[in-house]
Design an enzyme around this catalytic site. Structure first.
Site, short mmCIF file in Angstrom:
data_model
loop_
_atom_site.label_atom_id
_atom_site.label_comp_id
_atom_site.label_asym_id
_atom_site.label_seq_id
_atom_site.Cartn_x
_atom_site.Cartn_y
_atom_site.Cartn_z
N TYR A 32 2.43 -11.71 5.54
CA TYR A 32 3.75 -11.40 6.12
C TYR A 32 3.70 -10.09 6.89
O TYR A 32 2.71 -9.35 6.84
CB TYR A 32 4.81 -11.33 5.02
CG TYR A 32 4.77 -10.06 4.19
CD1 TYR A 32 3.76 -9.85 3.25
CD2 TYR A 32 5.73 -9.06 4.37
CE1 TYR A 32 3.72 -8.68 2.50
CE2 TYR A 32 5.69 -7.89 3.61
CZ TYR A 32 4.68 -7.71 2.69
OH TYR A 32 4.64 -6.55 1.95
N ARG A 51 -1.94 -7.07 13.19
CA ARG A 51 -2.26 -7.01 11.75
C ARG A 51 -2.02 -8.37 11.11
O ARG A 51 -2.77 -8.80 10.22
CB ARG A 51 -1.43 -5.91 11.06
CG ARG A 51 -1.87 -5.69 9.61
CD ARG A 51 -1.22 -4.47 8.99
NE ARG A 51 0.23 -4.61 8.90
CZ ARG A 51 1.06 -3.66 8.48
NH1 ARG A 51 0.58 -2.48 8.11
NH2 ARG A 51 2.35 -3.86 8.42
N LYS A 145 -2.13 -7.95 4.24
CA LYS A 145 -0.70 -7.91 3.90
C LYS A 145 -0.33 -9.28 3.35
O LYS A 145 0.26 -10.13 4.04
CB LYS A 145 0.13 -7.52 5.13
CG LYS A 145 1.50 -6.98 4.77
CD LYS A 145 2.10 -6.17 5.89
CE LYS A 145 3.58 -5.90 5.71
NZ LYS A 145 3.92 -4.99 4.63
N GLU A 177 -2.00 4.56 -2.41
CA GLU A 177 -0.77 4.50 -1.62
C GLU A 177 0.36 4.29 -2.61
O GLU A 177 0.18 4.54 -3.80
CB GLU A 177 -0.87 3.38 -0.58
CG GLU A 177 -1.15 2.01 -1.19
CD GLU A 177 -1.23 0.88 -0.17
OE1 GLU A 177 -0.67 1.00 0.93
OE2 GLU A 177 -1.85 -0.14 -0.50
N LEU A 201 -3.07 -0.70 2.34
CA LEU A 201 -2.62 -1.37 3.56
C LEU A 201 -2.57 -0.28 4.63
O LEU A 201 -1.95 0.77 4.42
CB LEU A 201 -1.22 -1.96 3.35
CG LEU A 201 -0.72 -2.67 4.60
CD1 LEU A 201 -1.42 -4.02 4.76
CD2 LEU A 201 0.78 -2.87 4.55
C1 LIG Z 1 1.66 -1.51 -0.02
C2 LIG Z 1 2.19 -1.01 1.28
N1 LIG Z 1 1.60 0.05 1.85
C3 LIG Z 1 2.04 0.57 3.02
C4 LIG Z 1 3.14 0.02 3.67
C5 LIG Z 1 3.61 0.62 4.97
O1 LIG Z 1 3.25 -0.19 6.05
P1 LIG Z 1 4.02 -0.15 7.44
O2 LIG Z 1 4.04 1.26 7.89
O3 LIG Z 1 3.22 -1.03 8.33
O4 LIG Z 1 5.39 -0.68 7.17
C6 LIG Z 1 3.78 -1.09 3.12
C7 LIG Z 1 4.91 -1.69 3.80
O5 LIG Z 1 5.47 -2.66 3.40
C8 LIG Z 1 3.28 -1.63 1.90
O6 LIG Z 1 3.86 -2.69 1.33
#
Ligand SMILES: Cc1ncc(COP(=O)(O)O)c(C=O)c1O
Length: 276
Positions: A32, A51, A145, A177, A201
């Protein structure tokens, strides 16, 4: 108002067409993205689509449409919501088939919703958010993701139950993270964040922020912070995601961090990020 799309059409109110044997539903077998739009201007739509393509490749799943077509469905959904800020969630399931573990013959399915996005006020941002630290119990392919978010859901719930906003995850003594965001620390003129490897991610917001930090001439080290350094040493820290942008951390477990004024490096980074 929320607009829903499933498979090949926008849905009318009340319809719930997800088949019981959809693999996203049964196995979390899918991927997603979430993208934010300010009217018809997206933040990093191209990067999100790329991505999505990379996640699909990583789980050996074909996309149901070319990326350009997915982009136009996303844009069409956004155009149907009248609000200033719109978030689009879109996922691709491997599709519907009798439930067996190996890949059956399926047609991957796009589903999507677009709805008004939550806007964080500057007061909320200035106050910052509390985080707790928890063991990172996820698998070793966090760069995908994927729809499998149960460990993330459990971590976020534990944070909420502890009166915090986010759970910062620790793997083997290192900050990876957070449950739904990336984590940055700032100490002695240097920004730190975990390198983009299999354990995080690689957030689109993270990537843009790295550019903003470099543009302003600050030093950034894509190196993991030890739990001890993060807990006891960092002067400032923040989490980043598509819907939050940059959110300062006001408390790490029991340790309060100083409130951030507009003159702070973290605030300057946010301003630079917004004008990229
Ligand atoms: C586990 C995780 N890390 C980092 C992010 C941040 O990603 P982005 O900046 O692409 O929204 C998300 C966003 O949903 C996430 O679920």
């Amino acid at each position: 108002m929320t607009v829903y799309y499933y498979k090949d059409r926008f849905l009318k109110g009340g319809e719930t067409p997800v088949p019981v044997e959809d693999r996203a539903f049964n196995y979390g077998d899918g991927i997603y993205e979430v993208v934010r739009f300010h009217r018809d201007r997206s933040f990093g739509l191209q990067e999100h689509l790329e991505r999505l393509r990379d996640s699909a490749e990583a789980i050996r799943m074909a996309l149901p449409f070319p990326l350009e077509e997915i982009e136009s469905i996303v844009r069409s959904a956004v155009s149907q919501v009248e609000d200033e800020v719109v978030d689009v969630y879109f996922q691709i399931s491997r599709g519907e088939a009798l439930r067996v573990h190996p890949f059956p013959q399926t047609d991957p399915v796009l589903s999507l919703y677009a709805r008004p996005g939550r806007i964080y006020t500057e007061d909320f941002r200035e106050a910052g958010v509390a985080v707790i630290t928890l063991p990172d119990e996820r698998w070793s392919n966090c760069y995908i993701k994927s729809l499998n978010l149960l460990p993330n859901v459990l971590a976020k719930q534990a944070a909420v139950e502890a009166g915090a906003y986010e759970a910062v995850l620790i793997r083997d003594g290192w900050v990876t993270e957070a449950s739904a965001s990336n984590v940055f620390g700032y100490h002695d003129g240097v920004f730190f964040t975990h390198p983009a490897n299999r354990h995080i991610l690689n957030g689109i917001t993270r990537r843009f922020l790295l550019r903003a930090i470099q543009k302003l001439g600050f030093t950034v080290q894509e190196e993991p912070m030890s739990e001890e350094f993060f807990q006891n040493e960092v002067e400032s820290a923040f989490i980043t995601s598509t819907t939050m942008e940059l959110m300062p951390i006001s408390k790490i477990n029991q340790r309060e961090l100083h409130p951030l004024g507009p003159e702070s490096p973290v605030w300057q980074i946010l301003q630079a990020f917004r004008t990229l």
